[in-house]
Scaffold this motif. Structure first.
Motif, PDB file in Angstrom:
ATOM      1  N   VAL A 196       0.831  -1.203   0.000  1.00  0.00           N
ATOM      2  CA  VAL A 196       0.000   0.000   0.000  1.00  0.00           C
ATOM      3  C   VAL A 196       0.867   1.256   0.000  1.00  0.00           C
ATOM      4  O   VAL A 196       0.671   2.175  -0.808  1.00  0.00           O
ATOM      5  CB  VAL A 196      -0.950   0.004   1.215  1.00  0.00           C
ATOM      6  N   TYR A 197       1.834   1.308   0.889  1.00  0.00           N
ATOM      7  CA  TYR A 197       2.639   2.519   1.017  1.00  0.00           C
ATOM      8  C   TYR A 197       3.603   2.713  -0.153  1.00  0.00           C
ATOM      9  O   TYR A 197       3.860   3.858  -0.562  1.00  0.00           O
ATOM     10  CB  TYR A 197       3.390   2.522   2.355  1.00  0.00           C
ATOM     11  N   MET A 198       4.132   1.631  -0.691  1.00  0.00           N
ATOM     12  CA  MET A 198       4.982   1.767  -1.871  1.00  0.00           C
ATOM     13  C   MET A 198       4.163   2.265  -3.057  1.00  0.00           C
ATOM     14  O   MET A 198       4.641   3.075  -3.860  1.00  0.00           O
ATOM     15  CB  MET A 198       5.658   0.438  -2.205  1.00  0.00           C
ATOM     16  N   ALA A 199       2.935   1.813  -3.176  1.00  0.00           N
ATOM     17  CA  ALA A 199       2.060   2.301  -4.251  1.00  0.00           C
ATOM     18  C   ALA A 199       1.813   3.797  -4.086  1.00  0.00           C
ATOM     19  O   ALA A 199       1.806   4.556  -5.075  1.00  0.00           O
ATOM     20  CB  ALA A 199       0.742   1.533  -4.245  1.00  0.00           C
ATOM     21  N   GLU A 206       6.920   8.788  -8.980  1.00  0.00           N
ATOM     22  CA  GLU A 206       7.293   8.186 -10.256  1.00  0.00           C
ATOM     23  C   GLU A 206       6.519   8.810 -11.419  1.00  0.00           C
ATOM     24  O   GLU A 206       5.336   9.138 -11.299  1.00  0.00           O
ATOM     25  CB  GLU A 206       7.021   6.675 -10.231  1.00  0.00           C
ATOM     26  N   ALA A 207       7.174   8.941 -12.579  1.00  0.00           N
ATOM     27  CA  ALA A 207       6.496   9.427 -13.781  1.00  0.00           C
ATOM     28  C   ALA A 207       5.435   8.438 -14.236  1.00  0.00           C
ATOM     29  O   ALA A 207       4.347   8.826 -14.673  1.00  0.00           O
ATOM     30  CB  ALA A 207       7.512   9.669 -14.893  1.00  0.00           C
ATOM     31  N   ASP A 208       5.742   7.151 -14.123  1.00  0.00           N
ATOM     32  CA  ASP A 208       4.805   6.095 -14.485  1.00  0.00           C
ATOM     33  C   ASP A 208       4.746   5.098 -13.331  1.00  0.00           C
ATOM     34  O   ASP A 208       5.542   4.158 -13.270  1.00  0.00           O
ATOM     35  CB  ASP A 208       5.259   5.396 -15.774  1.00  0.00           C
ATOM     36  N   PRO A 209       3.837   5.305 -12.377  1.00  0.00           N
ATOM     37  CA  PRO A 209       3.792   4.452 -11.174  1.00  0.00           C
ATOM     38  C   PRO A 209       3.644   2.966 -11.468  1.00  0.00           C
ATOM     39  O   PRO A 209       4.107   2.134 -10.681  1.00  0.00           O
ATOM     40  CB  PRO A 209       2.570   4.989 -10.421  1.00  0.00           C
ATOM     41  N   SER A 210       3.002   2.605 -12.571  1.00  0.00           N
ATOM     42  CA  SER A 210       2.822   1.192 -12.889  1.00  0.00           C
ATOM     43  C   SER A 210       4.095   0.568 -13.454  1.00  0.00           C
ATOM     44  O   SER A 210       4.215  -0.659 -13.506  1.00  0.00           O
ATOM     45  CB  SER A 210       1.670   1.006 -13.887  1.00  0.00           C
ATOM     46  N   HIS A 211       5.045   1.398 -13.861  1.00  0.00           N
ATOM     47  CA  HIS A 211       6.350   0.912 -14.342  1.00  0.00           C
ATOM     48  C   HIS A 211       7.441   1.749 -13.665  1.00  0.00           C
ATOM     49  O   HIS A 211       8.062   2.619 -14.297  1.00  0.00           O
ATOM     50  CB  HIS A 211       6.454   1.020 -15.863  1.00  0.00           C
ATOM     51  N   PRO A 212       7.646   1.537 -12.372  1.00  0.00           N
ATOM     52  CA  PRO A 212       8.553   2.412 -11.612  1.00  0.00           C
ATOM     53  C   PRO A 212       9.996   2.351 -12.093  1.00  0.00           C
ATOM     54  O   PRO A 212      10.496   1.295 -12.460  1.00  0.00           O
ATOM     55  CB  PRO A 212       8.427   1.889 -10.179  1.00  0.00           C
ATOM     56  N   ARG A 213      10.627   3.500 -12.064  1.00  0.00           N
ATOM     57  CA  ARG A 213      12.036   3.617 -12.438  1.00  0.00           C
ATOM     58  C   ARG A 213      12.952   3.622 -11.218  1.00  0.00           C
ATOM     59  O   ARG A 213      14.075   3.155 -11.263  1.00  0.00           O
ATOM     60  CB  ARG A 213      12.222   4.913 -13.240  1.00  0.00           C
TER      61      ARG A 213
END
Length: 227
Positions: A196-199, A206-213
């Motif tokens: 939950v907290y990392m999300a 992140e620019a793209d939360p579903s594909h974190p850099r």
């Protein structure tokens, strides 16, 4: 020349590792048991250690703990132990990464190079004041995060979690350690808290939360911050 200590009692695997490492200009030392490994780690001062957990005289976890008493040398575990519990034990003891046998030699070498590179460029955690990425900046002293020239509001829990990760760049931090450090021993099994907290952190940073850099998940093991 980068010096690697290979701690492994499988002679065939040791030979394969030596050939591949020396072909890429690594200097290789080997040990087939834990006591020899500890002696060489202390006297030869390797730049990295490749460590099997199943040694004939002692558990590899104990080797990690003893090395960590005096050295921050990168330790990459090579093990046939596949369970999450074993991986977490190794990471909690101080291992930097965990590679499950059988493994791709190219992947292992890439992880080894990355671990050595991080060690060479990283400043000690207590000396880091500001961490800057292409997406956001974290001021550890002021406890502020800036993204797109705006302050990002983090909850105390989000901040604590982020602080642990960014002060150990590239280091895989186990789920259990994060839960213990952020929430305490009562919550050591509540991995859903981390999800939950990392999300939430990814949505904010992140620019793209579903594909974190930057905030990377290692499934079943833990999380790491990649610069």
């Amino acid at each position: 020349m980068i010096k690697v200590l290979v701690v492994e009692d499988d002679a065939q695997l040791v030979r394969a590792l030596r050939i591949n490492l020396e072909a890429r200009k690594f200097e290789v030392e080997t040990a087939s048991d834990g006591k020899t490994a500890l002696r060489l780690a202390a006297t030869r001062k390797p730049d990295a250690i490749l460590l099997d957990l199943g040694l004939p005289d002692m558990d590899g976890i104990d080797v990690i703990k003893e090395v960590r008493e005096t050295s921050g040398v990168p330790i990459l575990v090579l093990s046939a132990r596949h369970t999450s519990e074993e991986k977490i034990r190794a990471l909690d003891a101080g291992a930097d990464d965990y590679v499950t046998k059988p493994f791709s030699m190219d992947e292992l070498l890439a992880r080894l190079r990355a671990a050595v590179r991080r060690r060479e460029v990283a400043a000690p955690a207590h000396e880091v004041a500001v961490v800057t990425t292409d997406e956001f900046t974290v001021d550890l002293i002021a406890k502020k995060v800036i993204r797109n020239d705006r302050s990002v509001r983090l909850t105390p829990t989000e901040w604590h979690l982020l602080e642990i990760l960014i002060t150990h760049p590239g280091r895989l931090i186990s789920q259990r350690k994060l839960l213990l450090d952020v929430w305490g021993p009562t919550y050591s099994e509540h991995t859903n808290y981390l999800r939950v907290y990392m999300a939430q952190l990814r949505r904010k940073l992140e620019a793209d939360p579903s594909h974190p850099r930057y905030l990377i998940t290692e499934p079943g093991m833990g999380y790491r911050f990649e610069e």
